[in-house]
Design a protein around this motif. Structure first.
Motif, mmCIF file in Angstrom:
data_model
loop_
_atom_site.group_PDB
_atom_site.id
_atom_site.type_symbol
_atom_site.label_atom_id
_atom_site.label_comp_id
_atom_site.label_asym_id
_atom_site.label_seq_id
_atom_site.Cartn_x
_atom_site.Cartn_y
_atom_site.Cartn_z
ATOM 1 N N ALA A 50 0.836 -1.217 0.000
ATOM 2 C CA ALA A 50 0.000 0.000 0.000
ATOM 3 C C ALA A 50 0.860 1.252 0.000
ATOM 4 C CB ALA A 50 -0.919 -0.005 1.219
ATOM 5 N N HIS A 51 0.530 2.171 -0.893
ATOM 6 C CA HIS A 51 1.232 3.465 -0.904
ATOM 7 C C HIS A 51 0.700 4.330 0.236
ATOM 8 C CE1 HIS A 51 2.570 7.462 -2.266
ATOM 9 N NE2 HIS A 51 3.599 6.774 -2.719
ATOM 10 N N CYS A 52 1.556 5.181 0.758
ATOM 11 C CA CYS A 52 1.151 5.987 1.923
ATOM 12 C C CYS A 52 0.192 7.139 1.580
ATOM 13 C CB CYS A 52 2.351 6.462 2.723
ATOM 14 S SG CYS A 52 3.641 7.145 1.716
ATOM 15 N N GLY B 131 4.365 2.233 2.218
ATOM 16 C CA GLY B 131 5.517 3.114 2.039
ATOM 17 C C GLY B 131 5.447 3.904 0.759
ATOM 18 N N ASP B 132 6.616 4.399 0.349
ATOM 19 C CA ASP B 132 6.670 5.208 -0.876
ATOM 20 C C ASP B 132 6.953 4.300 -2.083
ATOM 21 O OD1 ASP B 132 9.370 4.595 -0.625
ATOM 22 O OD2 ASP B 132 10.063 6.656 -0.781
ATOM 23 N N SER B 133 7.038 4.917 -3.247
ATOM 24 C CA SER B 133 7.189 4.147 -4.489
ATOM 25 C C SER B 133 8.451 3.287 -4.478
ATOM 26 C CB SER B 133 7.297 5.080 -5.687
ATOM 27 O OG SER B 133 6.287 6.003 -5.686
ATOM 28 N N LEU B 134 9.562 3.839 -4.007
ATOM 29 C CA LEU B 134 10.820 3.099 -4.044
ATOM 30 C C LEU B 134 10.765 1.891 -3.108
ATOM 31 C CD1 LEU B 134 13.693 2.868 -5.117
ATOM 32 C CD2 LEU B 134 14.453 4.328 -3.258
ATOM 33 N N PHE C 27 0.452 2.817 -12.336
ATOM 34 C CA PHE C 27 1.876 2.707 -12.684
ATOM 35 C C PHE C 27 2.641 1.940 -11.597
ATOM 36 C CE2 PHE C 27 2.222 6.709 -10.214
ATOM 37 C CZ PHE C 27 3.358 6.458 -9.443
ATOM 38 N N MET C 28 2.153 2.002 -10.365
ATOM 39 C CA MET C 28 2.836 1.291 -9.276
ATOM 40 C C MET C 28 2.627 -0.228 -9.431
ATOM 41 S SD MET C 28 1.951 3.768 -6.091
ATOM 42 C CE MET C 28 2.631 5.426 -6.081
ATOM 43 N N ALA C 29 1.406 -0.606 -9.786
ATOM 44 C CA ALA C 29 1.117 -2.028 -9.999
ATOM 45 C C ALA C 29 1.903 -2.541 -11.205
ATOM 46 C CB ALA C 29 -0.379 -2.228 -10.185
ATOM 47 N N THR D 248 12.774 7.468 -8.609
ATOM 48 C CA THR D 248 11.601 7.811 -7.797
ATOM 49 C C THR D 248 11.932 9.140 -7.133
ATOM 50 O OG1 THR D 248 12.308 6.902 -5.693
ATOM 51 C CG2 THR D 248 11.351 5.334 -7.265
ATOM 52 N N SER D 249 10.992 9.692 -6.387
ATOM 53 C CA SER D 249 11.309 10.980 -5.761
ATOM 54 C C SER D 249 12.366 10.812 -4.668
ATOM 55 C CB SER D 249 10.041 11.655 -5.228
ATOM 56 O OG SER D 249 9.385 10.811 -4.330
ATOM 57 N N SER D 250 12.529 9.588 -4.139
ATOM 58 C CA SER D 250 13.549 9.343 -3.106
ATOM 59 C C SER D 250 14.968 9.330 -3.669
ATOM 60 C CB SER D 250 13.349 7.981 -2.440
ATOM 61 O OG SER D 250 12.179 7.934 -1.737
ATOM 62 N N THR E 194 -2.505 17.339 -8.075
ATOM 63 C CA THR E 194 -2.742 17.405 -6.620
ATOM 64 C C THR E 194 -1.763 18.386 -5.971
ATOM 65 O OG1 THR E 194 -3.374 15.075 -6.708
ATOM 66 C CG2 THR E 194 -2.923 16.003 -4.527
ATOM 67 N N HIS E 195 -0.484 18.203 -6.244
ATOM 68 C CA HIS E 195 0.519 19.082 -5.627
ATOM 69 C C HIS E 195 0.460 20.505 -6.189
ATOM 70 C CE1 HIS E 195 2.074 15.174 -4.315
ATOM 71 N NE2 HIS E 195 2.529 15.858 -3.290
ATOM 72 N N LEU E 196 0.035 20.607 -7.454
ATOM 73 C CA LEU E 196 -0.026 21.943 -8.066
ATOM 74 C C LEU E 196 -1.190 22.781 -7.537
ATOM 75 C CD1 LEU E 196 1.348 23.322 -10.998
ATOM 76 C CD2 LEU E 196 2.440 21.644 -9.540
ATOM 77 N N ALA F 72 7.523 19.686 2.369
ATOM 78 C CA ALA F 72 6.874 19.630 1.040
ATOM 79 C C ALA F 72 7.453 18.521 0.167
ATOM 80 C CB ALA F 72 7.052 20.971 0.334
ATOM 81 N N HIS F 73 6.616 18.019 -0.728
ATOM 82 C CA HIS F 73 7.048 17.021 -1.723
ATOM 83 C C HIS F 73 7.620 17.774 -2.936
ATOM 84 C CE1 HIS F 73 6.829 13.620 -4.527
ATOM 85 N NE2 HIS F 73 6.679 12.846 -3.469
ATOM 86 N N PRO F 74 8.682 17.229 -3.567
ATOM 87 C CA PRO F 74 9.271 17.947 -4.710
ATOM 88 C C PRO F 74 8.375 18.040 -5.942
ATOM 89 C CG PRO F 74 10.365 15.829 -4.365
ATOM 90 C CD PRO F 74 9.455 16.033 -3.205
ATOM 91 N N GLU F 75 7.208 17.401 -5.928
ATOM 92 C CA GLU F 75 6.259 17.601 -7.034
ATOM 93 C C GLU F 75 5.549 18.952 -6.917
ATOM 94 O OE1 GLU F 75 3.526 14.331 -7.337
ATOM 95 O OE2 GLU F 75 5.141 12.887 -7.556
ATOM 96 N N CYS F 76 5.708 19.624 -5.786
ATOM 97 C CA CYS F 76 5.070 20.943 -5.621
ATOM 98 C C CYS F 76 5.706 21.951 -6.581
ATOM 99 C CB CYS F 76 5.294 21.464 -4.195
ATOM 100 S SG CYS F 76 4.354 20.578 -2.948
ATOM 101 N N GLY G 113 11.153 16.703 0.412
ATOM 102 C CA GLY G 113 11.551 15.306 0.269
ATOM 103 C C GLY G 113 10.389 14.441 -0.166
ATOM 104 N N SER G 114 10.721 13.200 -0.520
ATOM 105 C CA SER G 114 9.693 12.239 -0.927
ATOM 106 C C SER G 114 8.783 11.943 0.266
ATOM 107 C CB SER G 114 10.372 10.947 -1.375
ATOM 108 O OG SER G 114 10.943 10.311 -0.244
ATOM 109 N N THR G 115 7.737 11.192 0.032
ATOM 110 C CA THR G 115 6.810 10.867 1.133
ATOM 111 C C THR G 115 7.563 10.175 2.277
ATOM 112 O OG1 THR G 115 6.262 8.880 -0.115
ATOM 113 C CG2 THR G 115 4.753 10.704 -0.291
ATOM 114 N N LYS G 116 8.460 9.263 1.905
ATOM 115 C CA LYS G 116 9.206 8.545 2.941
ATOM 116 C C LYS G 116 10.135 9.493 3.691
ATOM 117 C CE LYS G 116 12.219 4.604 3.710
ATOM 118 N NZ LYS G 116 13.522 5.239 3.899
HETATM 119 P P1 13P Z 1 6.675 8.920 -3.652
HETATM 120 O O1 13P Z 1 7.676 8.506 -4.666
HETATM 121 O O2 13P Z 1 7.223 9.927 -2.703
HETATM 122 O O3 13P Z 1 6.078 7.741 -3.017
HETATM 123 O O4 13P Z 1 5.516 9.694 -4.400
HETATM 124 C C1 13P Z 1 4.682 9.076 -5.311
HETATM 125 C C2 13P Z 1 3.670 9.985 -5.817
HETATM 126 O O5 13P Z 1 2.808 9.632 -6.578
HETATM 127 C C3 13P Z 1 3.749 11.359 -5.391
HETATM 128 O O6 13P Z 1 2.692 12.056 -5.924
#
Ligand code: 13P
Ligand code: SF4
Length: 308
Positions: free
Chosen positions: A21-23, A37-40, A61-63, A126-128, A173-175, A196-200, A212-215
């Motif tokens: 499960a993603h967080c 956890g996060d994607s990585l 995409f995660m699956a 990944t963002s990590s 979402t982040h935007l 903040a997440h770097p997707e912002c 940083g990434s979610t993790k």
């Molecule tokens: P993470 O790589 O931090 O888990 O983020 C995934 C994601 O979809 C962020 O929007």
């Protein structure tokens, strides 16, 4: 105990299945998840597992990534509707146009992309690990896709050592966050650390105390002793932090920080998916091999992380 939780756990045992499960998932999903956890982290878990079935409570995409990493396992996505807006902003044709505009420059694709996009790129991230991937690739210039903001954030962290040409995708979402939201929050909670997440958008990241990434956001909270934190990423992270750190206070930077796609999967959907063994992820052989090479390159050029 919730009988649905019991039923899912029983099915998991009978079918030798794991639930990843993603967080950003609905927090109730953690009651049945083997790993959250996060994607990585989740992609590493997908690679390691000896289960026969992986139920991925996340987005498609995660699956798909789990399927690439565990091609002989049955990988299920509880709800087919759970896509990722950002991943859908690029297709093979637009990727080829982007590459043609910057001939000879290696392409780094964020894991938030479909398998056919990964199949046409040199390395995944990944963002990590995005900073390490771009740095370790050893090129003065890279293409980064689909997320323009993660790409620009990586470039800023490498302090001009690598020129990052970004594709114009983004996370809706982040935007939704604006610099004004950050400024308002600072006034309301002057002692709170903004994470903040770097997707912002970069104007948001620039005002944050930590990016940083979610993790990494969750680790920051674990390792520091501040009393207040403001979360500038999807609400699922905020919900889990509130649940796990009763002695700390958390604020969600904006109520708009909800990814509708991440919220599709309910416990009912997970139960039905496991019971009926639907919806199975399938990928064609050629795409899989090329996409796998792109993911393997990421593991090759980054430090192995101790997976707990
Ligand atoms: P993470 O790589 O931090 O888990 O983020 C995934 C994601 O979809 C962020 O929007
Ligand atoms: Fe995609 Fe953004 Fe949702 Fe993450 S939060 S899954 S990037 S739409």
């Amino acid at each position: 105990m919730n009988s649905l939780v019991e039923k899912i756990n029983k099915l998991k045992q009978e079918k030798n299945a794991v639930i990843l499960a993603h967080c950003y998932q609905n927090v109730e999903v953690d009651e049945v998840a083997d790993f959250v956890g996060d994607s990585l982290y989740l992609s590493r878990k997908a690679k390691e597992t000896d289960a026969d079935i992986i139920v991925f409570a996340g987005v498609s995409f995660m699956a798909e990534t789990a399927k690439l990493l565990s091609p002989n396992k049955k990988v299920l996505l509880p709800r087919l509707e759970a896509g990722c807006f950002m991943a859908n902003m690029i297709n093979v044709e637009s990727l080829r146009e982007f590459r043609a505009m910057h001939k000879g420059i290696p392409a780094v694709c964020y894991v938030n992309s479909t398998a056919d996009i990964k199949a046409e790129c040199d390395v995944c991230c990944t963002s990590s690990n995005a900073i390490d991937v771009v740095k370790n690739l050893g090129s003065d210039e890279v293409l980064f896709l689909p997320d323009t903001y993660l790409g620009k954030w990586v470039e800023s962290q490498l302090k001009g050592k690598v020129k990052v040409h970004t594709y114009n995708g983004f996370c809706p979402t982040h935007l939704r966050l604006r610099a004004e939201d950050v400024k308002k929050s600072r006034l309301e909670h002057p002692n709170s650390k903004i994470l903040a997440h770097p997707e912002c958008h970069h104007t948001v990241s620039e005002l944050a105390d930590f990016v940083g990434s979610t993790k990494e956001i969750m680790e920051y909270v674990r390792k520091t002793n501040f009393s207040e934190y403001t979360i500038a990423t999807e609400k699922g992270v905020f919900d889990r932090l509130q649940r796990d750190y009763k002695n700390k206070t958390f604020y969600l930077l904006s109520e708009k920080l909800v990814c509708q796609n991440m919220k599709w999967n309910t416990l009912d959907d997970i139960y039905n998916s496991l019971l009926r063994e639907e919806h199975e992820i399938t990928l064609d052989e050629e795409t899989s091999q090329k996409a796998m090479a792109c993911i393997n390159k990421m593991f090759e050029i980054t430090q192995p992380v101790l997976v707990k």
